[in-house]
Design an enzyme around this catalytic site. Structure first.
Site, PDB file in Angstrom:
ATOM      1  N   SER A 148     -43.281  14.107  59.838  1.00 39.86           N
ATOM      2  CA  SER A 148     -44.741  14.142  59.827  1.00 39.86           C
ATOM      3  C   SER A 148     -45.280  13.154  58.801  1.00 39.86           C
ATOM      4  O   SER A 148     -44.536  12.488  58.077  1.00 39.86           O
ATOM      5  CB  SER A 148     -45.236  15.557  59.497  1.00 39.86           C
ATOM      6  N   SER A 155     -47.199  13.980  56.177  1.00 41.15           N
ATOM      7  CA  SER A 155     -47.696  14.713  55.007  1.00 41.15           C
ATOM      8  C   SER A 155     -47.310  14.072  53.677  1.00 41.15           C
ATOM      9  O   SER A 155     -47.925  14.376  52.652  1.00 41.15           O
ATOM     10  CB  SER A 155     -47.189  16.162  55.042  1.00 41.15           C
ATOM     11  N   LYS A 169     -41.824  18.002  50.075  1.00 43.14           N
ATOM     12  CA  LYS A 169     -43.064  17.853  49.316  1.00 43.14           C
ATOM     13  C   LYS A 169     -42.704  17.376  47.907  1.00 43.14           C
ATOM     14  O   LYS A 169     -41.534  17.216  47.563  1.00 43.14           O
ATOM     15  CB  LYS A 169     -43.834  19.179  49.216  1.00 43.14           C
ATOM     16  N   SER A 174     -51.672  17.780  54.585  1.00 45.45           N
ATOM     17  CA  SER A 174     -50.424  18.377  54.121  1.00 45.45           C
ATOM     18  C   SER A 174     -50.579  19.891  53.996  1.00 45.45           C
ATOM     19  O   SER A 174     -51.494  20.382  53.314  1.00 45.45           O
ATOM     20  CB  SER A 174     -50.021  17.800  52.757  1.00 45.45           C
TER      21      SER A 174
END
Length: 265
Positions: free
Chosen positions: A74, A76, A131, A221
């Site tokens: 993705s 994010s 993350k 995100s």
């Protein structure tokens, strides 16, 4: 990738047991019968087990305790990581963990603020997410109107320019690219300054043995602002290198050779 771990562990154990059974029992029986009713040839299953076990064991040890590949699915973590980046994750930075269960067996180190980490989110334990660690245990984190606060102090940002995305990342074209001066780990972030979301804002105090994580693409995100803190036990490892980039599986989409070998800051 939990299913792959389960299959890899199962194949490794089965091949090891077949090899061990042959060495302890079956090989002796074949040797005793050789020249009588049987030729003493090694069964095909045993031959396969002896051939594949060293390879399977090596792969299992490497991906469980040294480094494991992951693919970024993705946007994010833009602009640091792009959709289609294939990365390597250091599996021993935060301690050695058993495959499948992810239980820590040998403590080695602890995450630092700013580390980009792969983990299993509490609400989707069957998945692997990535993350950046923003808050450590005991930190007070706040996020309001595109401004990050750490222990009551605003984290300074320096404008870089208007972001121009490509491929799947084209949706972020026009966003503001900035350098966020997170202590010990400055890094780039994307923000849509023309858009202020009512959700994802607030103040949080990180509890013991937990972390506060955020994506570098702040307006795109799903992170600790929405689902809470990341337990230490859910960590998988620290992302450190991009080894390939192509948006489609088997490189069926766009390919960017310039990203190969880039370290993850």
């Amino acid at each position: 990738m939990r299913w792959f771990e389960i299959i890899l562990v199962a194949l490794t154990l089965v091949s090891a047991l077949i090899w061990l059974a042959d060495k302890l029992f079956l090989a002796r029986r074949r040797a005793a019968r050789e020249g009588l009713l049987e030729a003493g040839d090694e069964p095909l299953l045993v031959d396969y087990a002896k051939s594949f076990f060293p390879v399977l064991a090596a792969v299992l040890v490497l991906r469980s305790f040294v480094a494991e590949p992951f693919r970024i699915p993705s946007n994010s973590m833009m602009p640091t990581l792009l959709t289609g980046d294939f990365i390597l994750v250091n599996k021993f930075s935060y301690g050695l963990r058993l495959p499948i269960t992810n239980a820590k067996v040998v403590p080695i180190g602890e995450p630092n603020r700013g580390d980009v980490v792969v983990f299993k989110p509490p609400h989707h334990p069957e998945q692997d997410w990535i993350k950046r660690i923003i808050g450590l245990p005991g930190d007070r984190i706040a996020y309001r109107d595109h401004q990050l606060f750490l222990n009551g102090q605003p984290v300074q940002v320096q404008p870089v320019g208007v972001y121009q995305g490509v491929g799947n990342g084209a949706e972020m074209t026009g966003a503001e690219e900035m350098t966020e001066a997170l202590p010990t780990r400055p890094h780039r972030v994307l923000e849509r300054t023309d858009l202020i979301r009512a959700d994802g804002q607030g103040e949080w105090v990180v509890p013991p043995a937990h972390y506060f994580v955020m994506g570098d693409n702040r307006d795109n995100s799903e992170d600790s602002r929405y689902w809470g803190f990341l337990p230490e036990a859910n960590l998988r490892g620290k992302a450190f290198l991009i080894w390939l980039n192509c948006e489609g599986w088997f490189c069926s989409g766009a390919f960017d050779a310039s990203r190969i070998g880039n370290t993850i800051q």
